[in-house]
Design an enzyme around this catalytic site. Sequence first.
Site, PDB file in Angstrom:
ATOM      1  CD  GLU A 244       1.438  -5.516   5.341  1.00  0.00           C
ATOM      2  OE1 GLU A 244       2.291  -6.420   5.843  1.00  0.00           O
ATOM      3  OE2 GLU A 244       0.822  -5.614   4.603  1.00  0.00           O
TER       4      GLU A 244
ATOM      5  CB  ALA B  30      -0.906   0.056   1.285  1.00  0.00           C
TER       6      ALA B  30
ATOM      7  CD  GLU C 220      -2.391  -7.728   2.649  1.00  0.00           C
ATOM      8  OE1 GLU C 220      -2.131  -6.493   2.456  1.00  0.00           O
ATOM      9  OE2 GLU C 220      -3.010  -8.054   3.876  1.00  0.00           O
TER      10      GLU C 220
ATOM     11  N   GLY D 193       0.761  -4.832   0.629  1.00  0.00           N
ATOM     12  CA  GLY D 193      -0.446  -4.972   0.039  1.00  0.00           C
ATOM     13  C   GLY D 193       0.007  -5.624  -1.296  1.00  0.00           C
TER      14      GLY D 193
HETATM   15  N1  CAA Z   1       4.791   3.356  -0.680  1.00  0.00           N
HETATM   16  C1  CAA Z   1       4.991   4.697  -0.877  1.00  0.00           C
HETATM   17  N2  CAA Z   1       6.235   4.837  -1.695  1.00  0.00           N
HETATM   18  C2  CAA Z   1       6.913   3.610  -1.928  1.00  0.00           C
HETATM   19  C3  CAA Z   1       6.614   2.338  -1.418  1.00  0.00           C
HETATM   20  C4  CAA Z   1       5.437   2.275  -0.706  1.00  0.00           C
HETATM   21  N3  CAA Z   1       5.058   1.206  -0.120  1.00  0.00           N
HETATM   22  N4  CAA Z   1       7.528   1.554  -1.530  1.00  0.00           N
HETATM   23  C5  CAA Z   1       8.435   2.371  -2.486  1.00  0.00           C
HETATM   24  N5  CAA Z   1       8.027   3.624  -2.460  1.00  0.00           N
HETATM   25  C6  CAA Z   1       8.671   4.678  -3.174  1.00  0.00           C
HETATM   26  C7  CAA Z   1       9.837   5.423  -2.248  1.00  0.00           C
HETATM   27  O1  CAA Z   1       9.284   6.243  -1.398  1.00  0.00           O
HETATM   28  C8  CAA Z   1      10.766   6.064  -3.069  1.00  0.00           C
HETATM   29  O2  CAA Z   1      10.139   7.203  -3.569  1.00  0.00           O
HETATM   30  P1  CAA Z   1      11.078   8.438  -3.890  1.00  0.00           P
HETATM   31  O3  CAA Z   1      12.009   8.180  -5.036  1.00  0.00           O
HETATM   32  O4  CAA Z   1      10.080   9.558  -4.276  1.00  0.00           O
HETATM   33  O5  CAA Z   1      11.642   8.742  -2.553  1.00  0.00           O
HETATM   34  C9  CAA Z   1      10.599   4.895  -4.461  1.00  0.00           C
HETATM   35  O6  CAA Z   1       9.215   4.356  -4.346  1.00  0.00           O
HETATM   36  C10 CAA Z   1      11.619   3.868  -4.753  1.00  0.00           C
HETATM   37  O7  CAA Z   1      11.751   3.387  -3.304  1.00  0.00           O
HETATM   38  P2  CAA Z   1      13.207   3.057  -2.687  1.00  0.00           P
HETATM   39  O8  CAA Z   1      14.258   4.363  -3.000  1.00  0.00           O
HETATM   40  O9  CAA Z   1      12.907   2.690  -1.103  1.00  0.00           O
HETATM   41  O10 CAA Z   1      13.805   1.890  -3.605  1.00  0.00           O
HETATM   42  P3  CAA Z   1      14.561   0.678  -3.100  1.00  0.00           P
HETATM   43  O11 CAA Z   1      14.904  -0.390  -4.131  1.00  0.00           O
HETATM   44  O12 CAA Z   1      15.777   0.972  -2.344  1.00  0.00           O
HETATM   45  O13 CAA Z   1      13.819  -0.340  -1.984  1.00  0.00           O
HETATM   46  C11 CAA Z   1      11.856  -1.245  -1.311  1.00  0.00           C
HETATM   47  C12 CAA Z   1      12.553  -0.797  -2.433  1.00  0.00           C
HETATM   48  C13 CAA Z   1      12.478  -2.281  -0.487  1.00  0.00           C
HETATM   49  C14 CAA Z   1      10.358  -1.763  -1.905  1.00  0.00           C
HETATM   50  C15 CAA Z   1      11.403  -0.175  -0.369  1.00  0.00           C
HETATM   51  O14 CAA Z   1      11.084   1.051  -1.072  1.00  0.00           O
HETATM   52  C16 CAA Z   1      10.363  -0.334   0.768  1.00  0.00           C
HETATM   53  O15 CAA Z   1      10.744  -0.889   1.898  1.00  0.00           O
HETATM   54  N6  CAA Z   1       9.099  -0.041   0.566  1.00  0.00           N
HETATM   55  C17 CAA Z   1       8.098  -0.164   1.415  1.00  0.00           C
HETATM   56  C18 CAA Z   1       7.668  -1.657   1.756  1.00  0.00           C
HETATM   57  C19 CAA Z   1       6.673  -1.795   2.792  1.00  0.00           C
HETATM   58  O16 CAA Z   1       6.641  -1.514   4.016  1.00  0.00           O
HETATM   59  N7  CAA Z   1       5.418  -2.133   2.391  1.00  0.00           N
HETATM   60  C20 CAA Z   1       4.200  -2.373   2.900  1.00  0.00           C
HETATM   61  C21 CAA Z   1       3.363  -1.225   2.928  1.00  0.00           C
HETATM   62  S1  CAA Z   1       2.148  -1.116   4.145  1.00  0.00           S
HETATM   63  C22 CAA Z   1       0.686  -1.988   3.436  1.00  0.00           C
HETATM   64  O17 CAA Z   1       0.875  -2.637   2.523  1.00  0.00           O
HETATM   65  C23 CAA Z   1      -0.377  -1.954   4.246  1.00  0.00           C
HETATM   66  C24 CAA Z   1      -1.379  -2.885   3.990  1.00  0.00           C
HETATM   67  O18 CAA Z   1      -1.396  -3.950   3.355  1.00  0.00           O
HETATM   68  C25 CAA Z   1      -2.703  -2.688   4.741  1.00  0.00           C
END
Ligand code: CAA
Length: 260
Positions: free
Chosen positions: A134, A68, A114, A111
């Site tokens: 998450e 998400a 999921e 997500g």
């Molecule tokens: N939400 C918003 N933006 C995201 C994102 C997310 N889940 N995942 C990646 N991005 C964005 C980053 O903010 C970044 O944006 P900017 O260039 O504007 O800074 C861009 O995508 C590239 O990301 P990274 O620079 O972090 O890329 P990376 O290759 O170094 O890492 C990654 C990739 C491991 C996927 C890392 O981005 C990450 O950990 N993302 C979050 C993963 C996460 O926590 N997912 C769970 C979300 S909560 C959820 O899903 C809720 C639910 O089900 C109810």
Amino acid sequence: MSDYQDTVLLERPEEHVALVRLNRPKARNALNMQLRQRLAEVFQELSADTDVRCVVITGNEEAFAAGADIRDMVDTSAVEMYLRHTERLWRAVSDCPHPVISAVNGYALGGGLELALNTDIIIAGEGAKLGQPEVRVGIMPGAGGTQRLARTIGKYQTMRLTLTGEIISAQEAFSMGFVSKVVPDAEVLETALSTARTIASMPPLAVEQIKEVVVHGPDASLEGALLMERKALQVLFASDDKVEGMKAFLEKRKPSFSGR
Ligand code: CAA
């Protein structure tokens, strides 16, 4: 095309097969509300399309979907979260009567995983990374991550993944049973499409009945589910494709299924 429509691209690479591409590459295909709404619309359209017999959903080389969109949630209140009713958007995917195959390269997190768990077959590249992280941002899965995983891989592995947020390889996910097949990264989409082609060549009524029983059976008692299975089998005896399939076998020729 508008930004909204661009978040999810729909292609028809071959007869009876639809290809859905998540398209927010700069955000690792994070699922913001626009993308989710568009995805639901696309799935509603595909569900109603009787010419479609199998759907493949994919992202890009770097990410299937990284979860998400955290920017979409950081300032969101509980009431706003409730009012989004995202369960309706997810249901558009899980209610699709045609089999859906996830072709996963790169990250399938939160997500994003999921979403894949809402589909029917998961083909992942060797370099894919999967997890439910998450908990690391103060929340928990909310689109089936705890329940679909627990019902697939059991309590103990689900606890490990959801409580630590550990990100695992495609091979480990395959060993646990929530990835159907692991292939070299460059072959993920072609493997998914060729699997879709095979499914699309099968009699569609049998395919839909199998999907329905496999998806819904586990929610019933074993006796109820076995009854559901028998009834679905009996219904197929009313189809032209049952007659065609069996006759073609006996006449040693290729069947020609009509979908009736
Ligand atoms: N939400 C918003 N933006 C995201 C994102 C997310 N889940 N995942 C990646 N991005 C964005 C980053 O903010 C970044 O944006 P900017 O260039 O504007 O800074 C861009 O995508 C590239 O990301 P990274 O620079 O972090 O890329 P990376 O290759 O170094 O890492 C990654 C990739 C491991 C996927 C890392 O981005 C990450 O950990 N993302 C979050 C993963 C996460 O926590 N997912 C769970 C979300 S909560 C959820 O899903 C809720 C639910 O089900 C109810």
